[in-house]
Enzyme design. Structure first.
Site, short mmCIF file in Angstrom:
data_model
loop_
_atom_site.label_atom_id
_atom_site.label_comp_id
_atom_site.label_asym_id
_atom_site.label_seq_id
_atom_site.Cartn_x
_atom_site.Cartn_y
_atom_site.Cartn_z
N GLY A 13 14.63 56.33 -31.58
CA GLY A 13 15.67 55.35 -31.26
C GLY A 13 15.95 54.32 -32.33
CB SER A 14 15.20 53.95 -35.94
OG SER A 14 15.80 55.02 -36.61
CG ASN A 15 20.33 56.26 -36.39
OD1 ASN A 15 21.03 55.76 -37.27
ND2 ASN A 15 19.47 57.24 -36.62
NE ARG A 91 18.28 68.25 -23.98
CZ ARG A 91 17.51 69.29 -23.70
NH1 ARG A 91 18.03 70.50 -23.60
NH2 ARG A 91 16.23 69.14 -23.46
CG HIS A 109 23.14 66.20 -39.81
ND1 HIS A 109 22.26 66.85 -38.97
CD2 HIS A 109 23.02 66.79 -41.02
CE1 HIS A 109 21.65 67.82 -39.65
NE2 HIS A 109 22.09 67.80 -40.89
C1 GRF Z 1 18.07 60.65 -37.36
O1 GRF Z 1 17.57 61.07 -38.61
C2 GRF Z 1 19.42 61.26 -37.11
O2 GRF Z 1 20.18 61.44 -38.26
C3 GRF Z 1 19.05 62.62 -36.53
O3 GRF Z 1 17.94 62.35 -35.71
C4 GRF Z 1 17.25 61.21 -36.22
C5 GRF Z 1 17.12 60.23 -35.09
O4 GRF Z 1 16.31 59.14 -35.45
N1 GRF Z 1 20.17 63.20 -35.83
P1 GRF Z 1 16.21 57.89 -34.49
O5 GRF Z 1 15.73 58.40 -33.14
O6 GRF Z 1 17.56 57.25 -34.38
O7 GRF Z 1 15.20 56.98 -35.12
#
Ligand code: GRF
Length: 216
Positions: A13-15, A91, A109
């Site tokens: 969940g860092s994004n 998914r 991505h």
């Molecule tokens: C990220 O590297 C994103 O690009 C990919 O999955 C990862 C998710 O990381 N689709 P986080 O859970 O947001 O830390």
């Protein structure tokens, strides 16, 4: 108009954290209305709950993908979601979700698409020996990491890099890229034209990303 975001995640969940920070700093005409994880251990659910954001674990069952996505859609609808953001959601999205949110599902991505789609993109890039990789935010279509590209950020690959160090630097760029793409869409500055996403200059957009609705 403030866009209601629904974030779908499977991992740490860092994004999601980066999107919530941008929202808290007033950088987004959008708010995270709900977070959905597909497994109880998804760290993203904790990130959301710590910030007081409604968070639900909706696991796939034996009822198949259409029924699974219908459960997700009903949760998104209950929270008034306008834009779905996949953030490490492991998914492939199917017709039920795509049909309900046409041109309204984004993904991030960790490579410069169309290079290195699918899992382990950072390692794929490192093993291939590319000198530049990065991240991509794109609209989601029925393929795997194939939809029209909104924006990309590049990361140089150093001689000393290993896949983990490279992934960490790409992640930093992801945390800037995703809020930026959401802002562009929320400001109505994105138009999908075939495979191309046209980004309008500031101040020239419509209301709340209206141009993208239904074009996709
Ligand atoms: C990220 O590297 C994103 O690009 C990919 O999955 C990862 C998710 O990381 N689709 P986080 O859970 O947001 O830390």
């Amino acid at each position: 108009m403030t866009l209601n975001l629904g974030v779908l995640a499977s991992g740490r969940g860092s994004n999601l954290g980066a999107i919530l920070r941008a929202e808290a700093q007033g950088e987004l005409p959008a708010r995270v209305a709900v977070v959905i994880g597909d497994r109880p251990g998804a760290g993203a659910l904790d990130v959301a709950r710590r910030q007081g954001v409604p968070a639900f674990c909706i696991e796939p069952g034996r009822d198949g993908r259409v029924a699974y996505e219908a459960r997700i859609v009903s949760c998104l609808e209950r929270h008034g979601v306008d834009l779905v953001c996949l953030a490490g959601f492991m998914r492939v999205v199917g017709p039920a979700l795509l049909g309900r949110y046409p041109g309204r599902i984004l993904n991030i991505h960790p490579s410069l698409l169309p290079a290195f789609p699918g899992r382990g993109a950072q390692r794929q890039a490192w093993e291939h020996g590319v000198k530049v990789t990065g991240c991509t935010v794109h609209f989601v279509d029925e393929g795997v990491d194939t939809g029209p590209i909104i924006l990309q950020r590049a990361v140089a690959v150093g001689e000393e890099d290993d896949p983990e160090a490279l992934a960490a630097r790409i992640l930093q760029e992801e945390h800037a890229a995703y809020p930026e793409a959401i802002r562009l869409l929320a400001e109505g500055r994105l138009t999908i034209a075939g495979r191309r996403v046209i980004v309008a200059a500031p101040g020239s957009g419509g209301e709340g990303g209206a141009r993208c609705g239904g074009l996709y």
